[in-house]
Design a protein around this motif. Structure first.
Motif, short mmCIF file in Angstrom:
data_model
loop_
_atom_site.label_atom_id
_atom_site.label_comp_id
_atom_site.label_asym_id
_atom_site.label_seq_id
_atom_site.Cartn_x
_atom_site.Cartn_y
_atom_site.Cartn_z
N TRP A 94 0.84 -1.20 0.00
CA TRP A 94 0.00 0.00 0.00
C TRP A 94 0.87 1.25 0.00
CZ3 TRP A 94 -5.08 1.18 -0.63
CH2 TRP A 94 -5.47 2.48 -0.29
N ILE A 143 -7.20 0.50 -8.91
CA ILE A 143 -6.65 1.12 -7.71
C ILE A 143 -5.13 1.07 -7.70
CG2 ILE A 143 -6.48 0.99 -5.18
CD1 ILE A 143 -9.30 -0.17 -5.14
N TYR A 144 -4.58 -0.14 -7.85
CA TYR A 144 -3.14 -0.30 -7.61
C TYR A 144 -2.28 0.01 -8.83
CZ TYR A 144 -4.74 -2.45 -3.31
OH TYR A 144 -5.36 -2.66 -2.09
N ILE A 145 -2.77 -0.30 -10.03
CA ILE A 145 -1.95 -0.07 -11.24
C ILE A 145 -2.22 1.32 -11.81
CG2 ILE A 145 -1.31 -0.97 -13.51
CD1 ILE A 145 -0.91 -3.25 -11.69
N ALA A 203 -8.92 -3.90 -8.50
CA ALA A 203 -7.51 -3.92 -8.05
C ALA A 203 -6.62 -3.30 -9.13
CB ALA A 203 -7.06 -5.35 -7.76
N TYR A 204 -6.92 -3.59 -10.39
CA TYR A 204 -6.14 -3.01 -11.49
C TYR A 204 -6.28 -1.49 -11.47
CZ TYR A 204 -4.51 -2.01 -16.21
OH TYR A 204 -3.82 -1.49 -17.29
N ILE A 242 1.68 1.03 -9.12
CA ILE A 242 2.61 0.02 -8.61
C ILE A 242 2.94 -0.98 -9.72
CG2 ILE A 242 3.05 -1.61 -6.74
CD1 ILE A 242 0.64 -0.49 -5.27
#
Lengths: 174, 183
Positions: A101, A167-169, A164-165, A174
């Motif tokens: 995170w 939010i995180y990518i 998730a893609y 990330i």
């Protein structure tokens, strides 16, 4: 007994063990393992503290009567089991903001806290609408070849992969 | 004898606690109570979670037929309500991604010392409460399209044994492909 202090077991061994455990639950209690119902029992008990008996007139709480029963005991067991397991392997540690995170959104505890509460809210709402979670639908239901549960498992991960893609990518980079 | 064991409240609660304890123990040993393992699964970088779920289904599905056919336990099939399952499932997936845990692994993570998991659990209780209070107004959407407690062999009109063979073989092939590609 050194295997008890190992940090990790094979995921296949763990999965097989969980499969057997669902059978044990069916044999001893005649019911599947499912984790999300305990949260709605808890929410009903919480509302009773503030609203008293009015809660009992809610249609949904008539179906899922707020009380400490099988599901709540199961969930308490999960907390305890993970505590013992992580204690034995020495991985018991306070975690406020996980590394992954931090890499995307910095080390602010407040930001992580808000995202965790918001994520939990969606999880609780979605699980009640879908009628179960990764354990109740995703394992206990699918292994009974229930159509509802296979569709639910598919949607859990479809939504999970997509968001998730995002939010995180896309956002977190990330 | 099983009936008397199942009916006694104290024994039922102790059984639930012990089953839960073993479940939490296994989840932790498998890495499924770790935020990074779960999020990396959703990002397709680590397939631990799907390996656990699929092998649980393979072992459990075979054993379940034996247990049911021996008359020891009754099936517990959730009703097929396409719309709320799809909408609720996608909302669940979004929460899974944002929080980084699902309801069971969340409880396990609380046991390992995750503070943000504890906050997530509070959020989950609030979400369940919101659903319960909204339920009377969305009752129609939730219950109207109920197609009953359907199973795959009933829908496809195929024998249970054959369905089981196909589903389990398919899951084993997927797990083998995951291993071959070192995921």
């Amino acid at each position: 007994m050194s295997w008890l202090v190992l940090t990790r077991w094979s995921p296949y061994g763990v999965g097989a063990g969980i499969g057997v455990l669902v059978l044990v639950s069916f044999i001893l209690s005649n019911r599947p393992i499912g984790c999300s119902t305990a949260y709605v029992r808890a929410s009903g008990l919480g509302e009773e503290l503030f609203q008293g008996e009015k809660v009992q007139s809610n249609e949904y709480y008539k179906k899922f009567v707020p009380r400490i029963g099988w599901e709540v005991a199961l969930l308490a067991g999960v907390v305890l089991g993970a505590l013992i397991s992580s204690g034995l392997s020495g991985s018991l540690a306070v975690e406020t903001v996980p590394e992954l995170w931090k890499a995307g959104f910095g080390s602010s505890f407040l930001v992580r806290a808000i995202s965790a509460i918001g994520g939990g809210f969606l999880l609780g709402f979605g699980a009640r609408m879908a009628g179960g979670c990764t354990s109740g639908h995703g394992i206990s239901g699918t292994l009974q070849l229930a159509v509802s549960s296979w569709l639910a498992l598919f949607c859990f991960f479809l939504g999970g992969f997509g968001v998730a893609y995002l939010i995180y990518i896309v956002v977190g980079g990330i | 004898m099983l009936d008397r064991f199942r009916e006694k409240r104290s024994l039922r609660l102790i059984t639930a606690l012990v089953v839960g304890l073993l479940f939490g123990f296994l989840l932790q040993k498998g890495g499924a109570t770790e935020y990074e393992v779960l999020v990396n699964q959703l990002l397709l970088r680590d397939f631990t979670v799907l390996k656990i779920i699929f092998s649980a289904i393979v072992v459990g599905s075979l054993g379940f037929q034996i247990v049911v056919r021996a008359g020891i336990a009754d099936p517990s099939i959730k009703p097929f309500k396409p719309k709320p399952i799809i909408v609720g499932g996608l909302i669940f997936g979004a929460g899974f991604a944002l929080l980084g845990y699902c309801p069971g692994t969340l409880a396990g993570a609380v046991g390992t010392g995750s503070i943000h998991a504890l906050l997530g659990a509070a959020g989950m209780v609030a979400g369940a409460s919101a659903f319960a209070n909204l339920y009377p107004r969305i009752n129609n959407f939730i219950e109207k399209g109920n197609r009953g407690r359907l199973t795959i062999p009933e829908v496809l009109k195929v024998e249970v044994g054959l369905t089981l063979l196909i589903v389990d073989l398919l899951l084993i092939v997927i797990m083998a492909l995951i291993e071959i590609n070192n995921l």
